[in-house]
Design a protein around this motif. Structure first.
Motif, PDB file in Angstrom:
ATOM      1  N   HIS A 266      39.145 -50.968 -29.934  1.00 52.43           N
ATOM      2  CA  HIS A 266      39.751 -51.715 -31.037  1.00 52.43           C
ATOM      3  C   HIS A 266      40.574 -50.807 -31.949  1.00 52.43           C
ATOM      4  O   HIS A 266      41.719 -51.133 -32.285  1.00 52.43           O
ATOM      5  CB  HIS A 266      38.667 -52.419 -31.842  1.00 52.43           C
ATOM      6  CG  HIS A 266      39.158 -53.052 -33.106  1.00 52.43           C
ATOM      7  ND1 HIS A 266      39.933 -54.191 -33.110  1.00 52.43           N
ATOM      8  CD2 HIS A 266      39.007 -52.681 -34.418  1.00 52.43           C
ATOM      9  CE1 HIS A 266      40.233 -54.514 -34.359  1.00 52.43           C
ATOM     10  NE2 HIS A 266      39.687 -53.610 -35.167  1.00 52.43           N
ATOM     11  N   ILE A 267      40.009 -49.676 -32.367  1.00 49.78           N
ATOM     12  CA  ILE A 267      40.718 -48.853 -33.354  1.00 49.78           C
ATOM     13  C   ILE A 267      41.957 -48.201 -32.744  1.00 49.78           C
ATOM     14  O   ILE A 267      42.971 -48.029 -33.429  1.00 49.78           O
ATOM     15  CB  ILE A 267      39.791 -47.786 -33.964  1.00 49.78           C
ATOM     16  CG1 ILE A 267      39.276 -46.810 -32.902  1.00 49.78           C
ATOM     17  CG2 ILE A 267      38.643 -48.431 -34.719  1.00 49.78           C
ATOM     18  CD1 ILE A 267      38.485 -45.654 -33.481  1.00 49.78           C
ATOM     19  N   TYR A 268      41.912 -47.852 -31.450  1.00 47.71           N
ATOM     20  CA  TYR A 268      43.083 -47.206 -30.860  1.00 47.71           C
ATOM     21  C   TYR A 268      44.151 -48.228 -30.474  1.00 47.71           C
ATOM     22  O   TYR A 268      45.322 -47.875 -30.348  1.00 47.71           O
ATOM     23  CB  TYR A 268      42.669 -46.360 -29.655  1.00 47.71           C
ATOM     24  CG  TYR A 268      42.045 -45.052 -30.068  1.00 47.71           C
ATOM     25  CD1 TYR A 268      42.830 -43.963 -30.419  1.00 47.71           C
ATOM     26  CD2 TYR A 268      40.660 -44.919 -30.144  1.00 47.71           C
ATOM     27  CE1 TYR A 268      42.253 -42.759 -30.816  1.00 47.71           C
ATOM     28  CE2 TYR A 268      40.078 -43.730 -30.535  1.00 47.71           C
ATOM     29  CZ  TYR A 268      40.879 -42.655 -30.872  1.00 47.71           C
ATOM     30  OH  TYR A 268      40.306 -41.472 -31.279  1.00 47.71           O
ATOM     31  N   ARG A 269      43.741 -49.462 -30.273  1.00 52.84           N
ATOM     32  CA  ARG A 269      44.742 -50.499 -30.042  1.00 52.84           C
ATOM     33  C   ARG A 269      45.353 -50.990 -31.347  1.00 52.84           C
ATOM     34  O   ARG A 269      46.410 -51.617 -31.339  1.00 52.84           O
ATOM     35  CB  ARG A 269      44.107 -51.675 -29.302  1.00 52.84           C
ATOM     36  CG  ARG A 269      43.899 -51.421 -27.817  1.00 52.84           C
ATOM     37  CD  ARG A 269      43.230 -52.596 -27.158  1.00 52.84           C
ATOM     38  NE  ARG A 269      43.158 -52.426 -25.704  1.00 52.84           N
ATOM     39  CZ  ARG A 269      42.527 -53.256 -24.881  1.00 52.84           C
ATOM     40  NH1 ARG A 269      41.904 -54.319 -25.379  1.00 52.84           N
ATOM     41  NH2 ARG A 269      42.518 -53.041 -23.584  1.00 52.84           N
ATOM     42  N   SER A 270      44.664 -50.741 -32.458  1.00 57.58           N
ATOM     43  CA  SER A 270      45.155 -51.206 -33.752  1.00 57.58           C
ATOM     44  C   SER A 270      46.189 -50.263 -34.359  1.00 57.58           C
ATOM     45  O   SER A 270      46.767 -50.587 -35.389  1.00 57.58           O
ATOM     46  CB  SER A 270      43.976 -51.363 -34.728  1.00 57.58           C
ATOM     47  OG  SER A 270      43.036 -52.296 -34.232  1.00 57.58           O
ATOM     48  N   VAL A 271      46.355 -49.103 -33.779  1.00 57.90           N
ATOM     49  CA  VAL A 271      47.267 -48.110 -34.307  1.00 57.90           C
ATOM     50  C   VAL A 271      48.467 -47.981 -33.381  1.00 57.90           C
ATOM     51  O   VAL A 271      48.315 -47.875 -32.164  1.00 57.90           O
ATOM     52  CB  VAL A 271      46.565 -46.739 -34.461  1.00 57.90           C
ATOM     53  CG1 VAL A 271      47.535 -45.703 -35.010  1.00 57.90           C
ATOM     54  CG2 VAL A 271      45.366 -46.878 -35.366  1.00 57.90           C
ATOM     55  N   LYS A 272      49.650 -47.980 -33.902  1.00 58.46           N
ATOM     56  CA  LYS A 272      50.864 -47.784 -33.102  1.00 58.46           C
ATOM     57  C   LYS A 272      51.092 -46.292 -32.936  1.00 58.46           C
ATOM     58  O   LYS A 272      51.633 -45.625 -33.821  1.00 58.46           O
ATOM     59  CB  LYS A 272      52.063 -48.421 -33.787  1.00 58.46           C
ATOM     60  CG  LYS A 272      51.963 -49.934 -33.911  1.00 58.46           C
ATOM     61  CD  LYS A 272      53.178 -50.510 -34.605  1.00 58.46           C
ATOM     62  CE  LYS A 272      53.062 -52.027 -34.729  1.00 58.46           C
ATOM     63  NZ  LYS A 272      54.253 -52.601 -35.411  1.00 58.46           N
TER      64      LYS A 272
ATOM     65  N   TYR B 242      32.117 -43.015 -34.540  1.00 56.14           N
ATOM     66  CA  TYR B 242      33.241 -42.789 -35.446  1.00 56.14           C
ATOM     67  C   TYR B 242      33.163 -41.394 -36.077  1.00 56.14           C
ATOM     68  O   TYR B 242      34.170 -40.683 -36.193  1.00 56.14           O
ATOM     69  CB  TYR B 242      33.272 -43.869 -36.512  1.00 56.14           C
ATOM     70  CG  TYR B 242      34.273 -43.600 -37.605  1.00 56.14           C
ATOM     71  CD1 TYR B 242      35.634 -43.738 -37.368  1.00 56.14           C
ATOM     72  CD2 TYR B 242      33.851 -43.200 -38.873  1.00 56.14           C
ATOM     73  CE1 TYR B 242      36.562 -43.478 -38.366  1.00 56.14           C
ATOM     74  CE2 TYR B 242      34.765 -42.948 -39.877  1.00 56.14           C
ATOM     75  CZ  TYR B 242      36.119 -43.087 -39.613  1.00 56.14           C
ATOM     76  OH  TYR B 242      37.023 -42.824 -40.614  1.00 56.14           O
ATOM     77  N   ILE B 243      31.961 -41.002 -36.529  1.00 53.08           N
ATOM     78  CA  ILE B 243      31.791 -39.670 -37.120  1.00 53.08           C
ATOM     79  C   ILE B 243      32.121 -38.586 -36.101  1.00 53.08           C
ATOM     80  O   ILE B 243      32.764 -37.574 -36.424  1.00 53.08           O
ATOM     81  CB  ILE B 243      30.348 -39.519 -37.646  1.00 53.08           C
ATOM     82  CG1 ILE B 243      30.109 -40.475 -38.820  1.00 53.08           C
ATOM     83  CG2 ILE B 243      30.076 -38.080 -38.066  1.00 53.08           C
ATOM     84  CD1 ILE B 243      28.679 -40.486 -39.317  1.00 53.08           C
ATOM     85  N   GLN B 244      31.712 -38.807 -34.851  1.00 48.75           N
ATOM     86  CA  GLN B 244      31.998 -37.832 -33.804  1.00 48.75           C
ATOM     87  C   GLN B 244      33.496 -37.724 -33.535  1.00 48.75           C
ATOM     88  O   GLN B 244      34.050 -36.624 -33.438  1.00 48.75           O
ATOM     89  CB  GLN B 244      31.261 -38.210 -32.523  1.00 48.75           C
ATOM     90  CG  GLN B 244      31.498 -37.260 -31.360  1.00 48.75           C
ATOM     91  CD  GLN B 244      30.810 -37.712 -30.087  1.00 48.75           C
ATOM     92  OE1 GLN B 244      30.077 -38.703 -30.093  1.00 48.75           O
ATOM     93  NE2 GLN B 244      31.034 -36.994 -29.002  1.00 48.75           N
ATOM     94  N   LEU B 245      34.188 -38.858 -33.421  1.00 50.49           N
ATOM     95  CA  LEU B 245      35.632 -38.833 -33.173  1.00 50.49           C
ATOM     96  C   LEU B 245      36.395 -38.260 -34.360  1.00 50.49           C
ATOM     97  O   LEU B 245      37.433 -37.615 -34.177  1.00 50.49           O
ATOM     98  CB  LEU B 245      36.128 -40.247 -32.863  1.00 50.49           C
ATOM     99  CG  LEU B 245      35.600 -40.886 -31.576  1.00 50.49           C
ATOM    100  CD1 LEU B 245      36.125 -42.302 -31.426  1.00 50.49           C
ATOM    101  CD2 LEU B 245      35.972 -40.054 -30.350  1.00 50.49           C
TER     102      LEU B 245
END
Length: 587
Positions: free
Chosen positions: A579-585, A503-506
C-alpha cells in the motif's frame, strides 16, 4: 475422481461414527442400561491414566471392550464392561458386587493409588461420573507423624436423575462409612457393594450436559474473564492510540512530503530509499511459502473448531469429538495449505520455477509425528491409556498418506493453475541489494521480535491461563465466545504490531522484512510456551510421564500458534508495504 471423492467421504463418515451428541436414549422401566468403566489415574496428572482393571477391582469374565472412535482412542478412553447393574428406574440397596480376597500385591497397588489421590471414571448412558478409591489418614504423636493409615472404599452409591424415559444425570458417592483398612500387608477378604437410587427431575434431557458447564458460571471464573476482557481492551486501546495518533499521522505526513516534489524532504524518508529492494524475493522462498500455507490451514482449522463449538457440536466431555474433528478438519484443509503455498510461490516467482508443496506437507506433520512417537513410547513404557494401539497408528498413517497428501497435491495443482498472478513491484528491483546501515537498538531484530511477541501476549495472558487450567486440569472451559473474542484480539494485535515494527524496520533502511515480520508475529507463541513452563512449575503435576506429555503437547500447540500468528503478521505487513509504495509516485 468421483470414486476417489466417494471413498474419502466414506472414510470421513466412518471417523465420525458415534462422535457423541450428548443426547440420551429412551428406556422402559427395568431396561438394562450398561455402565462402562473407563480409566483411573492420579488426580493432578491428567495425562497419566490407566485402564480401570489395572487395579484389582471386581471384574466380569470375560471383560468386553467397547468399540471406540478414533477421537476417543486418541483421548485415552478405554471403556469396558462392568459388574454393575443399574436397570432403569430400579432402586437397589447394598447389592454385592463381588467378594474378593486382596493379596499383598493387590493391597500394595491400592495403597500406592490412594497415596497419589487416584480417581476413577465411568460412563453411564454416555454421561461421565467420577469417584475416589479411598482415603489416607496420618496418625501423629506430638509433632511427629507416626505412620499413615490407608482405607479403600468398598461401597459405592449411585444417584440417578431421570425424566420420563430418559436418563438426565448421574452422580457417584464413595460412602465414607464403608472403609477397609489396608495399612498392613496382610491378605484380607473384602466385600464390594453398591446402591442405586432413582429420582424424578423436571430437567430435560436436552440440557443434561449443561451441569458440566456450570464451572464457568462460578463468580470467580466470571471475575477472571472480566479481568481478562479489561486487560485485553486496555492493551488494544493503547495500541490503537499509538497506531492512529502517532504512526498513521506520521506516515501520512511522509506520504505528502514524498508527493510534494521537494527532493530534500524525499531524501529524509528512510523507507523510500529502499524502494528498489523492499520487494526483492526473500531468502528460502519455498520455506516461506510452506510457512504461509501451513499457517493459513491451521487458522482455518481453528475457526472451524469455533464454529463447531458455537453450533453445540463440541461440548464438555463429548468423548473424543474434539480430536475427531481435528483429524477431519485438518485432512480437509490440507487442500488450503497446498493452494496457498503454490499460489504465493507463483506470486513471488511466477513461472520461472515451479516448486512443489512438499514442504507444506512436512512443516507441521513431521515435528508432530516425532513428538507423538516419543510420547507414545513413554506411554507404552508406563502402560498408560495414552499409548496408541498399533491399529490406531496404522489408521493415522493411512489417513495422512491417502487423504492428506492427495488433498495437499490437489491444492498445489489448483494454486499453480488458478492462484495469484506474479507480483509486479511498483519499481524496478536492482541487481545488487542496498547495503543495510547499522541500526539503532530499537530497530534490531532481537528487540523487535521480543516486542512483537510480548505486546499480544500481554493482552491475552489471563485467558491463556484459563486455557491451560482447562487443558491440564479439571477446570471445564465453556466460554467459546470469550475465547473467540480473545483470539480475534490476538489476530488484530499481531497484525497491528507487525505493521508497526515493519514500518520501523523500513524507516531504518532495512529492506529484509519478510522473515522478520513472521518472527515478530510468531514470537507470541514463544511467550505462551514460556508461560506454560511457569504454569507447570506452579501446578501439582508430577512424574516423568506427565512432564513429557505436558511439555510435548504444549510445544505442538504453541508451534501451531507460531505458524498461525506468524502468517497473520506477514500478511498484514505484506499488504501494508504494498500500500505505502503504491501510494507514492516514485521516479
Amino acid at each position: 475422481m468421483a470414486q476417489f471423492l466417494l471413498t474419502v467421504l466414506q472414510v470421513l463418515l466412518a471417523l465420525t461414527f458415534w462422535i457423541g451428541s450428548g443426547s440420551s436414549t429412551h428406556y422402559n422401566a427395568g431396561d438394562h442400561v450398561p455402565l462402562f468403566v473407563n480409566k483411573v489415574g492420579p488426580l493432578h496428572n491428567p495425562s497419566e491414566t490407566y485402564q480401570y482393571y489395572d487395579l484389582p477391582f471386581c471384574r466380569p469374565e470375560p471383560v468386553i471392550e467397547e468399540q471406540e472412535t478414533l477421537g476417543q482412542v486418541l483421548n485415552g478412553d478405554r471403556l469396558m464392561s462392568s459388574l454393575y447393574e443399574l436397570k432403569f428406574g430400579e432402586d437397589k440397596t447394598h447389592v454385592t458386587l463381588c467378594r474378593k480376597r486382596l493379596r499383598s500385591s493387590d493391597i500394595a497397588m491400592f495403597r500406592d493409588a490412594i497415596a497419589q489421590d487416584y480417581y476413577f471414571q465411568m460412563y453411564y448412558d454416555d454421561l461421565p461420573l467420577w469417584g475416589f478409591l479411598g482415603k489416607s489418614e496420618g496418625d501423629y504423636l506430638g509433632q511427629k507423624e507416626k505412620h499413615t493409615k490407608y482405607y479403600v472404599f468398598n461401597h459405592l452409591k449411585f444417584n440417578v436423575l431421570y425424566n420420563a424415559d430418559e436418563v438426565v444425570a448421574i452422580n457417584s458417592f464413595s460412602d465414607p462409612s464403608y472403609l477397609v483398612d489396608i495399612s498392613e500387608n496382610t491378605e484380607i477378604d473384602v466385600q464390594f457393594t453398591y446402591s442405586v437410587s432413582w429420582n424424578l427431575t423436571s430437567e430435560r434431557s436436552a440440557t443434561r450436559m449443561n451441569k458440566y458447564s456450570q464451572a464457568s458460571l462460578h463468580p470467580i471464573s466470571q471475575k477472571i474473564h472480566l479481568f481478562s476482557f479489561l486487560n485485553s481492551i486496555t492493551v488494544v486501546v493503547l495500541l490503537v492510540g499509538l497506531l492512529f495518533f502517532l504512526f498513521v499521522r506520521h506516515l501520512k505526513s511522509e506520504l505528502r512530503s514524498c508527493s510534494s516534489g521537494d527532493e530534500e524532504e524525499k531524501k529524509e524518508v528512510g523507507w523510500k530509499l529502499v524502494h528498489s529492494d523492499v520487494f526483492r524475493c526473500p531468502r528460502n522462498i519455498s520455506l516461506l511459502c510452506a510457512f504461509l500455507g501451513t499457517g493459513t490451514q491451521l487458522l482455518i482449522l481453528i475457526l472451524a473448531l469455533f464454529a463447531l463449538a458455537f453450533t453445540g457440536f463440541l461440548y464438555p466431555y463429548s468423548r473424543g469429538s474434539l480430536l475427531t474433528s481435528l483429524v477431519i478438519i485438518y485432512t480437509l484443509t490440507s487442500i488450503v495449505a497446498g493452494y496457498t503455498s503454490a499460489s504465493f510461490h507463483n506470486h513471488f516467482e511466477g513461472n520461472k520455477q515451479k516448486r512443489r508443496v512438499r514442504l507444506a506437507g512436512i512443516l507441521y506433520p513431521v515435528p508432530f509425528f516425532i513428538v507423538v512417537s516419543v510420547l507414545n513410547i513413554v506411554a507404552i513404557t508406563y502402560g498408560a491409556t495414552a499409548a496408541l494401539p498399533f491399529g490406531t497408528i496404522v489408521i493415522i498413517i493411512l489417513i495422512y498418506a491417502f487423504l492428506n497428501i492427495p488433498f495437499l497435491v490437489l491444492g498445489g495443482a489448483i494454486g499453480n493453475r488458478f492462484g495469484l498472478l506474479e507480483f509486479q513491484p511498483p519499481t524496478a528491483i536492482k541487481r545488487h541489494p542496498r547495503e543495510i546501515p547499522v541500526q539503532n537498538w530499537y530497530r534490531r531484530k532481537l528487540y523487535q521480535v521480543f516486542l512483537g511477541g510480548f505486546v499480544p501476549f500481554s493482552a491475552v495472558v489471563l485467558e491463556w491461563h484459563q486455557l491451560y487450567a482447562s487443558l491440564w486440569g479439571f477446570k471445564i472451559y465453556t466460554s467459546p465466545g470469550m475465547m473467540l473474542f480473545t483470539f480475534v484480539l490476538l489476530i488484530f494485535l499481531s497484525a497491528s504490531v507487525g505493521i508497526i515494527l515493519t514500518y520501523i524496520q523500513l524507516s531504518g533502511e532495512d529492506h529484509e522484512w519478510w522473515w522478520r515480520s513472521t518472527l515478530c508475529g510468531g514470537f507470541t507463541a514463544i511467550f505462551m510456551y514460556g508461560y506454560g513452563v511457569l504454569f507447570y512449575l506452579r501446578s501439582d503435576m508430577t512424574g516423568f510421564l506427565q512432564l513429557s506429555f505436558y511439555l510435548g503437547y504444549t510445544a505442538l500447540l504453541c508451534y501451531a500458534l507460531f505458524l498461525v500468528l506468524g502468517t497473520i503478521s506477514f500478511l498484514a505487513s505484506w499488504m501494508f508495504v504494498r500500500h505505502i509504495y503504491r501510494s507514492v509516485k516514485l521516479e
